[in-house]
Scaffold this motif. Structure first.
Motif, PDB file in Angstrom:
ATOM      1  N   ARG A 134       0.845  -1.201   0.000  1.00  0.00           N
ATOM      2  CA  ARG A 134       0.000   0.000   0.000  1.00  0.00           C
ATOM      3  C   ARG A 134       0.878   1.247   0.000  1.00  0.00           C
ATOM      4  O   ARG A 134       2.030   1.211   0.443  1.00  0.00           O
ATOM      5  CB  ARG A 134      -0.934   0.019   1.213  1.00  0.00           C
ATOM      6  N   VAL A 149       2.308  -5.070   3.010  1.00  0.00           N
ATOM      7  CA  VAL A 149       1.142  -5.336   3.844  1.00  0.00           C
ATOM      8  C   VAL A 149       1.033  -6.832   4.168  1.00  0.00           C
ATOM      9  O   VAL A 149       0.965  -7.208   5.336  1.00  0.00           O
ATOM     10  CB  VAL A 149      -0.162  -4.875   3.148  1.00  0.00           C
ATOM     11  N   SER A 192       1.841  -3.880  11.482  1.00  0.00           N
ATOM     12  CA  SER A 192       0.752  -2.912  11.625  1.00  0.00           C
ATOM     13  C   SER A 192      -0.614  -3.493  11.266  1.00  0.00           C
ATOM     14  O   SER A 192      -1.639  -2.902  11.624  1.00  0.00           O
ATOM     15  CB  SER A 192       1.036  -1.687  10.741  1.00  0.00           C
ATOM     16  N   VAL A 193      -0.641  -4.630  10.561  1.00  0.00           N
ATOM     17  CA  VAL A 193      -1.932  -5.194  10.138  1.00  0.00           C
ATOM     18  C   VAL A 193      -2.156  -6.596  10.701  1.00  0.00           C
ATOM     19  O   VAL A 193      -3.243  -7.170  10.503  1.00  0.00           O
ATOM     20  CB  VAL A 193      -2.062  -5.233   8.602  1.00  0.00           C
ATOM     21  N   MET A 212      -9.803  -7.230   5.205  1.00  0.00           N
ATOM     22  CA  MET A 212      -9.323  -6.195   6.124  1.00  0.00           C
ATOM     23  C   MET A 212     -10.422  -5.904   7.138  1.00  0.00           C
ATOM     24  O   MET A 212     -11.515  -5.458   6.768  1.00  0.00           O
ATOM     25  CB  MET A 212      -8.956  -4.924   5.349  1.00  0.00           C
ATOM     26  N   LEU A 221     -10.644  -1.726  10.538  1.00  0.00           N
ATOM     27  CA  LEU A 221      -9.867  -0.734   9.801  1.00  0.00           C
ATOM     28  C   LEU A 221      -9.675   0.541  10.602  1.00  0.00           C
ATOM     29  O   LEU A 221     -10.557   0.953  11.390  1.00  0.00           O
ATOM     30  CB  LEU A 221     -10.544  -0.429   8.470  1.00  0.00           C
ATOM     31  N   ASP A 267      -4.909   3.163   7.841  1.00  0.00           N
ATOM     32  CA  ASP A 267      -4.912   2.169   6.763  1.00  0.00           C
ATOM     33  C   ASP A 267      -5.271   2.804   5.417  1.00  0.00           C
ATOM     34  O   ASP A 267      -5.210   2.123   4.379  1.00  0.00           O
ATOM     35  CB  ASP A 267      -5.910   1.053   7.057  1.00  0.00           C
ATOM     36  N   TYR A 296      -4.018   0.429  -2.449  1.00  0.00           N
ATOM     37  CA  TYR A 296      -3.536  -0.931  -2.237  1.00  0.00           C
ATOM     38  C   TYR A 296      -3.260  -1.585  -3.582  1.00  0.00           C
ATOM     39  O   TYR A 296      -4.114  -1.598  -4.470  1.00  0.00           O
ATOM     40  CB  TYR A 296      -4.561  -1.741  -1.453  1.00  0.00           C
TER      41      TYR A 296
END
Length: 127
Positions: free
Chosen positions: A37, A47, A62-63, A82, A85, A89, A93
């Motif tokens: 992203r 990601v 982070s995800v 996802m 959110l 974010d 993407y």
């Protein structure tokens, strides 16, 4: 070769989206697949990634625990689910494909490792 990303949109914080990446001109079962992203004014960042077999999957810190990558080789499509959110974010993407290479298992977070890229889909998370 085309990687067509879709599924982006505007969502409130805490919401969910599922991105899809439909491939044509290549068979994804022969490729490691990744999602990256890029937020406005920032560099492209890793990601998530999934191996050829769909076994090993990798996520940015982070995800992790919020996003999930999967693949359907029969549909030649990769997904990014996802959840939870956050405004941070928000980004375009992109999906990417990397032809078989054992270095992928160490190099998967590097954008330069990937051979093909899609045009991206915009995700905007409002607070």
């Amino acid at each position: 070769v085309q990687l067509q990303a879709s599924g982006g949109g505007l969502v409130q914080a805490g919401g969910s989206l599922r991105l899809s990446c439909a491939a044509s001109g290549l068979t994804i079962s022969s490729y490691g697949m990744g999602w990256f992203r890029q937020a406005p004014g920032k560099e492209r960042e890793f990601v998530a990634a999934i191996s050829w077999s769909g076994g090993p999957r990798y996520y940015a810190d982070s995800v992790k625990d919020r996003f999930s990558i999967s693949r359907d080789n029969a549909k030649n499509t990769v997904y990014l689910q996802m959840n939870s959110l956050k405004p941070e974010d928000t980004a375009v993407y992109h999906c990417a494909a990397d032809s078989w290479d054992p270095r992928w298992y160490s190099d998967y977070p590097r954008a330069g490792e990937y051979d093909y890229w899609g045009q991206g889909t915009l995700v905007t998370v409002s607070s």
